[in-house]
Design a protein around this motif. Sequence first.
Motif, mmCIF file in Angstrom:
data_model
loop_
_atom_site.group_PDB
_atom_site.id
_atom_site.type_symbol
_atom_site.label_atom_id
_atom_site.label_comp_id
_atom_site.label_asym_id
_atom_site.label_seq_id
_atom_site.Cartn_x
_atom_site.Cartn_y
_atom_site.Cartn_z
ATOM 1 N N GLU A 186 0.847 -1.192 0.000
ATOM 2 C CA GLU A 186 0.000 0.000 0.000
ATOM 3 C C GLU A 186 0.880 1.238 0.000
ATOM 4 N N GLY A 187 0.522 2.172 -0.867
ATOM 5 C CA GLY A 187 1.307 3.388 -0.994
ATOM 6 C C GLY A 187 2.365 3.336 -2.084
ATOM 7 N N ALA A 188 2.685 2.144 -2.535
ATOM 8 C CA ALA A 188 3.675 2.003 -3.600
ATOM 9 C C ALA A 188 3.045 2.305 -4.951
ATOM 10 N N SER A 189 3.909 2.524 -5.938
ATOM 11 C CA SER A 189 3.394 2.782 -7.284
ATOM 12 C C SER A 189 3.099 1.461 -7.983
ATOM 13 N N LYS B 176 -10.363 6.956 -10.119
ATOM 14 C CA LYS B 176 -9.633 6.388 -8.994
ATOM 15 C C LYS B 176 -8.128 6.653 -9.064
ATOM 16 N N GLY B 177 -7.724 7.708 -9.749
ATOM 17 C CA GLY B 177 -6.308 8.067 -9.799
ATOM 18 C C GLY B 177 -5.474 7.271 -10.793
ATOM 19 N N PHE B 178 -6.096 6.486 -11.648
ATOM 20 C CA PHE B 178 -5.368 5.695 -12.640
ATOM 21 C C PHE B 178 -5.098 6.506 -13.906
ATOM 22 N N GLU B 179 -4.020 6.154 -14.576
ATOM 23 C CA GLU B 179 -3.711 6.699 -15.881
ATOM 24 C C GLU B 179 -3.108 5.587 -16.738
ATOM 25 N N ALA B 180 -3.113 5.800 -18.042
ATOM 26 C CA ALA B 180 -2.515 4.826 -18.952
ATOM 27 C C ALA B 180 -1.894 5.574 -20.107
ATOM 28 N N GLU B 181 -0.851 4.995 -20.650
ATOM 29 C CA GLU B 181 -0.151 5.623 -21.759
ATOM 30 C C GLU B 181 -0.161 4.709 -22.973
ATOM 31 N N PHE B 182 -0.623 5.224 -24.078
ATOM 32 C CA PHE B 182 -0.650 4.498 -25.341
ATOM 33 C C PHE B 182 0.683 4.723 -26.047
ATOM 34 N N LYS B 183 1.358 3.638 -26.368
ATOM 35 C CA LYS B 183 2.610 3.718 -27.113
ATOM 36 C C LYS B 183 2.467 2.857 -28.362
ATOM 37 N N ARG B 184 2.237 3.524 -29.472
ATOM 38 C CA ARG B 184 1.996 2.801 -30.727
ATOM 39 C C ARG B 184 3.212 1.974 -31.125
ATOM 40 N N SER C 102 1.602 -0.966 -26.851
ATOM 41 C CA SER C 102 1.344 -1.137 -25.424
ATOM 42 C C SER C 102 0.374 -0.081 -24.915
ATOM 43 N N PHE C 103 -0.271 -0.421 -23.831
ATOM 44 C CA PHE C 103 -1.217 0.480 -23.169
ATOM 45 C C PHE C 103 -1.171 0.146 -21.693
ATOM 46 N N ASN C 104 -0.097 0.549 -21.038
ATOM 47 C CA ASN C 104 0.138 0.183 -19.646
ATOM 48 C C ASN C 104 -0.631 1.085 -18.688
ATOM 49 N N LEU C 105 -1.125 0.481 -17.644
ATOM 50 C CA LEU C 105 -1.904 1.181 -16.630
ATOM 51 C C LEU C 105 -0.998 1.515 -15.455
ATOM 52 N N ARG C 106 -1.146 2.728 -14.919
ATOM 53 C CA ARG C 106 -0.285 3.150 -13.813
ATOM 54 C C ARG C 106 -1.107 3.835 -12.737
ATOM 55 N N LYS C 107 -0.551 3.763 -11.534
ATOM 56 C CA LYS C 107 -1.104 4.539 -10.420
ATOM 57 C C LYS C 107 0.060 4.873 -9.505
ATOM 58 N N PRO C 108 0.190 6.131 -9.095
ATOM 59 C CA PRO C 108 1.368 6.528 -8.310
ATOM 60 C C PRO C 108 1.372 5.970 -6.893
ATOM 61 N N SER C 109 0.204 5.774 -6.300
ATOM 62 C CA SER C 109 0.141 5.310 -4.922
ATOM 63 C C SER C 109 -1.091 4.411 -4.756
ATOM 64 N N VAL C 110 -0.839 3.143 -4.514
ATOM 65 C CA VAL C 110 -1.922 2.166 -4.471
ATOM 66 C C VAL C 110 -2.590 2.147 -3.094
ATOM 67 N N ARG D 11 -4.287 -10.033 -11.657
ATOM 68 C CA ARG D 11 -4.833 -9.910 -10.305
ATOM 69 C C ARG D 11 -3.877 -9.097 -9.457
ATOM 70 N N LEU D 12 -4.377 -8.016 -8.908
ATOM 71 C CA LEU D 12 -3.576 -7.147 -8.064
ATOM 72 C C LEU D 12 -3.891 -7.423 -6.608
ATOM 73 N N MET D 13 -2.855 -7.707 -5.847
ATOM 74 C CA MET D 13 -2.987 -7.845 -4.397
ATOM 75 C C MET D 13 -2.200 -6.725 -3.749
ATOM 76 N N VAL D 14 -2.742 -6.185 -2.662
ATOM 77 C CA VAL D 14 -2.126 -5.059 -1.990
ATOM 78 C C VAL D 14 -1.775 -5.464 -0.568
ATOM 79 N N LYS D 15 -0.495 -5.350 -0.241
ATOM 80 C CA LYS D 15 -0.033 -5.658 1.114
ATOM 81 C C LYS D 15 -0.160 -4.427 1.994
ATOM 82 N N PRO D 16 -0.596 -4.637 3.254
ATOM 83 C CA PRO D 16 -0.711 -3.477 4.160
ATOM 84 C C PRO D 16 0.655 -2.906 4.518
#
Lengths: 112, 116
Positions: free
Chosen positions: B15-18, B61-69, B73-81, B111-116
């Motif tokens: 939690e809190g990591a990117s 929910k604070g998500f962004e994604a970048e399209f790279k032709r 790729s179309f990777n999803l990112r979030k700065p702080s989970v 599947r994303l799992m978030v550790k406390p």
Amino acid sequence: DTAVSQTPKYLVTQMGNDKSIKCEQNLGHDTMYWYKQDSKKFLKIMFSYNNKELIINETVPNRFSPKSPDKAHLNLHINSLELGDSAVYFCASSQGAGLEAFFGQGTRLTVV
Amino acid sequence: AQSVTQPDIHITVSEGASLELRCNYSYGATPYLFWYVQSPGQGLQLLLKYFSGDTLVQGIKGFEAEFKRSQSSFNLRKPSVHWSDAAEYFCAVGAPLSNAGNMLTFGGGTRLMVKP
């Protein structure tokens, strides 16, 4: 005020039975879909309807028959259910080409 | 025919990591790209979409994604989970159907799992 609603949410039935899943959308969309999610979470389109007309039938067995009484409803009827039909079935709708689909909550079908 | 690959089946972050979830697609024309999230027992909720224009798209929910032709790729990112981000994430490419909607082809999910 659910946008895409499916009933039932859970369905447990025996092999050989016939069952239906209902779907309604109140978004005013022209296109509706059925997707199947298998036990490994893989999602695949089954059918697409536009204004009550079948657009896509992705090699789904004839035992599956979608019915669209009007553009707000797309029901899925399944005959002679088999164990392999166990999955989560999602209804969705969209408006226009290229736009996002809105999904229902899914119907978990278990065939025993 | 179009296809989508999500190379990571499971990802665990603190939690809190990117976060970055990878998505690669194959499609003959300019793609319509989507990220959906599925919480346990729930339907799919759209996080964001790319149709054209700015290649960095912002979502809910604070998500962004970048399209790279160049990399398909179309990777999803979030700065702080946040712990509530734990869910299954699906990347999808859409193929327009004449004037009648859009056929989505999904990746296998991460599947994303978030550790406390």
